[in-house]
Design a protein around this motif. Structure first.
Motif, PDB file in Angstrom:
ATOM      1  N   UNK A 162      -9.734  67.713  10.221  1.00  0.00           N
ATOM      2  CA  UNK A 162      -9.970  66.299   9.913  1.00  0.00           C
ATOM      3  C   UNK A 162      -9.133  65.378  10.794  1.00  0.00           C
ATOM      4  N   UNK A 163      -8.237  65.953  11.578  1.00  0.00           N
ATOM      5  CA  UNK A 163      -7.349  65.157  12.416  1.00  0.00           C
ATOM      6  C   UNK A 163      -7.937  64.852  13.776  1.00  0.00           C
ATOM      7  N   UNK A 164      -7.387  63.823  14.387  1.00  0.00           N
ATOM      8  CA  UNK A 164      -7.800  63.446  15.731  1.00  0.00           C
ATOM      9  C   UNK A 164      -6.538  63.334  16.602  1.00  0.00           C
ATOM     10  N   UNK A 165      -6.264  62.190  17.159  1.00  0.00           N
ATOM     11  CA  UNK A 165      -5.121  62.035  18.061  1.00  0.00           C
ATOM     12  C   UNK A 165      -3.821  62.402  17.357  1.00  0.00           C
ATOM     13  N   UNK A 166      -3.018  63.246  18.016  1.00  0.00           N
ATOM     14  CA  UNK A 166      -1.784  63.744  17.429  1.00  0.00           C
ATOM     15  C   UNK A 166      -0.613  63.510  18.379  1.00  0.00           C
ATOM     16  N   UNK A 167       0.402  62.815  17.883  1.00  0.00           N
ATOM     17  CA  UNK A 167       1.621  62.550  18.655  1.00  0.00           C
ATOM     18  C   UNK A 167       2.762  63.377  18.084  1.00  0.00           C
ATOM     19  N   UNK A 168       3.560  63.968  18.963  1.00  0.00           N
ATOM     20  CA  UNK A 168       4.635  64.860  18.554  1.00  0.00           C
ATOM     21  C   UNK A 168       6.005  64.264  18.857  1.00  0.00           C
ATOM     22  N   UNK A 181       2.446  63.063  14.041  1.00  0.00           N
ATOM     23  CA  UNK A 181       1.738  61.921  13.476  1.00  0.00           C
ATOM     24  C   UNK A 181       0.267  62.075  13.857  1.00  0.00           C
ATOM     25  N   UNK A 182      -0.597  62.222  12.851  1.00  0.00           N
ATOM     26  CA  UNK A 182      -1.986  62.608  13.090  1.00  0.00           C
ATOM     27  C   UNK A 182      -2.922  61.527  12.579  1.00  0.00           C
ATOM     28  N   UNK A 183      -3.782  61.070  13.454  1.00  0.00           N
ATOM     29  CA  UNK A 183      -4.791  60.076  13.084  1.00  0.00           C
ATOM     30  C   UNK A 183      -6.020  60.770  12.521  1.00  0.00           C
ATOM     31  N   UNK A 192       1.624  62.301   8.191  1.00  0.00           N
ATOM     32  CA  UNK A 192       2.805  62.612   8.978  1.00  0.00           C
ATOM     33  C   UNK A 192       3.283  63.993   8.535  1.00  0.00           C
ATOM     34  N   UNK A 193       3.335  64.913   9.482  1.00  0.00           N
ATOM     35  CA  UNK A 193       3.635  66.308   9.172  1.00  0.00           C
ATOM     36  C   UNK A 193       4.976  66.701   9.777  1.00  0.00           C
ATOM     37  N   UNK A 194       5.633  67.697   9.143  1.00  0.00           N
ATOM     38  CA  UNK A 194       6.919  68.166   9.628  1.00  0.00           C
ATOM     39  C   UNK A 194       6.975  69.689   9.562  1.00  0.00           C
ATOM     40  N   UNK A 195       7.577  70.282  10.574  1.00  0.00           N
ATOM     41  CA  UNK A 195       7.932  71.685  10.532  1.00  0.00           C
ATOM     42  C   UNK A 195       9.443  71.808  10.663  1.00  0.00           C
ATOM     43  N   UNK A 196      10.016  72.738   9.909  1.00  0.00           N
ATOM     44  CA  UNK A 196      11.448  72.973   9.980  1.00  0.00           C
ATOM     45  C   UNK A 196      11.760  74.339  10.588  1.00  0.00           C
ATOM     46  N   UNK A 197      10.698  75.015  11.058  1.00  0.00           N
ATOM     47  CA  UNK A 197      10.887  76.346  11.631  1.00  0.00           C
ATOM     48  C   UNK A 197      10.121  76.501  12.947  1.00  0.00           C
ATOM     49  N   UNK A 198      10.209  75.457  13.762  1.00  0.00           N
ATOM     50  CA  UNK A 198       9.673  75.469  15.138  1.00  0.00           C
ATOM     51  C   UNK A 198       8.171  75.734  15.197  1.00  0.00           C
TER      52      UNK A 198
END
Length: 201
Positions: A162-168, A181-183, A192-198
Motif C-alpha cells: 500500500x506504500x509508495x514513495x519512501x524516505x529513509x 517515512x512512507x507515503x 512512519x516506521x522504525x527498525x531497531x535491528x538494522x
C-alpha cells in the motif's frame, strides 16, 4: 529547477555555479567527505509530480563548483536523481539512486555499474560500517533494500504494497535504528516506521 548555488559568507550572498550545464533541474548534490572541493551533481528532480523536470546525467567538479565535467548521460544513470553518496572510507566509491536503479562507480564516477533495477528515491550509508547501505523505492510499492557488500548486491528487507514513495533516515547514535517515512497511494502519509535491528523487523 535552479541548479547549484554557493555561499561563502554563511548564506548572505549566493553565486550560481551551473547555469551553463545541460540541465539545471536538480536531484541531489554530494560533497566528498575527504575532499570538499570534489562535488557530484545529479540532475533531474525525482519528486513524482507533474511539474518535475528531467535532467541529463551526472556532473563532477574538482574545484568546489568552479568548473564541471559531465560524467554520464541520462541514458546511463537516469533522467531523475534521487540521491548521490560518496563512500567516506573510499572516495572512489560513488553510489547513485534514481529512476534507472541503484548504480555504483568505483573510480570516481568515470564508469557506472547498475546493480539493482528500479525507481529509487532514498539511499543511506551506515556511518559506522560503510559497506552497509539501505535504499528505498519511490513508486508503485514501498520496497526497502539492504546491501552488506558496498552496494554490489541488494536484498529486499521490507515490502509494503500500500506504500509508495519512501524516505529513509539512520540514527548516528545507534545505526541499528532506521526510520522510513512512507507515503500512501493518495500522496498522504501512510505511516512512519522504525527498525531497531538494522532492518530485520
Amino acid at each position: 529547477q535552479g541548479g547549484v548555488w554557493k555561499t561563502i559568507d554563511g548564506g548572505l550572498n549566493w553565486t550560481v555555479l551551473t547555469d551553463n550545464l545541460g540541465s539545471i533541474s536538480s536531484g541531489d548534490i554530494a560533497i566528498d567527505p575527504n575532499n570538499p572541493d570534489i562535488l557530484y551533481y545529479g540532475t533531474g528532480e525525482l519528486n513524482y509530480s507533474l511539474d518535475s523536470q528531467y535532467g541529463d546525467g551526472i556532473y563532477k567538479s574538482t574545484n568546489a563548483g568552479l568548473n564541471w565535467t559531465k560524467l554520464s548521460p541520462s541514458s546511463q544513470t537516469g533522467t531523475y536523481t534521487g540521491k548521490i553518496l560518496v563512500d567516506p572510507s573510499n572516495s572512489n566509491n560513488i553510489y547513485l539512486a534514481g529512476n534507472n536503479g541503484l548504480l555504483k562507480s568505483t573510480n570516481g564516477g568515470v564508469n557506472w555499474l547498475n546493480n539493482q533495477s528500479g525507481n529509487f528515491t532514498s539511499l543511506l550509508i551506515n556511518p559506522d560500517t560503510a559497506s552497509i547501505l539501505y535504499a528505498s523505492t519511490g513508486s508503485s510499492t514501498s520496497i526497502i533494500y539492504k546491501s552488506t557488500n558496498s552496494g554490489d548486491n541488494w536484498t529486499v528487507i521490507s515490502v509494503i504494497s500500500a506504500g509508495r514513495r519512501t524516505q529513509l533516515a539512520i540514527s548516528p547514535d545507534n545505526t541499528n535504528y532506521l526510520y522510513a517515512s512512507i507515503a500512501g497511494s493518495s500522496g498522504a502519509l501512510l505511516g512512519l516506521y522504525r527498525t531497531t535491528n538494522a532492518g530485520a523487523n
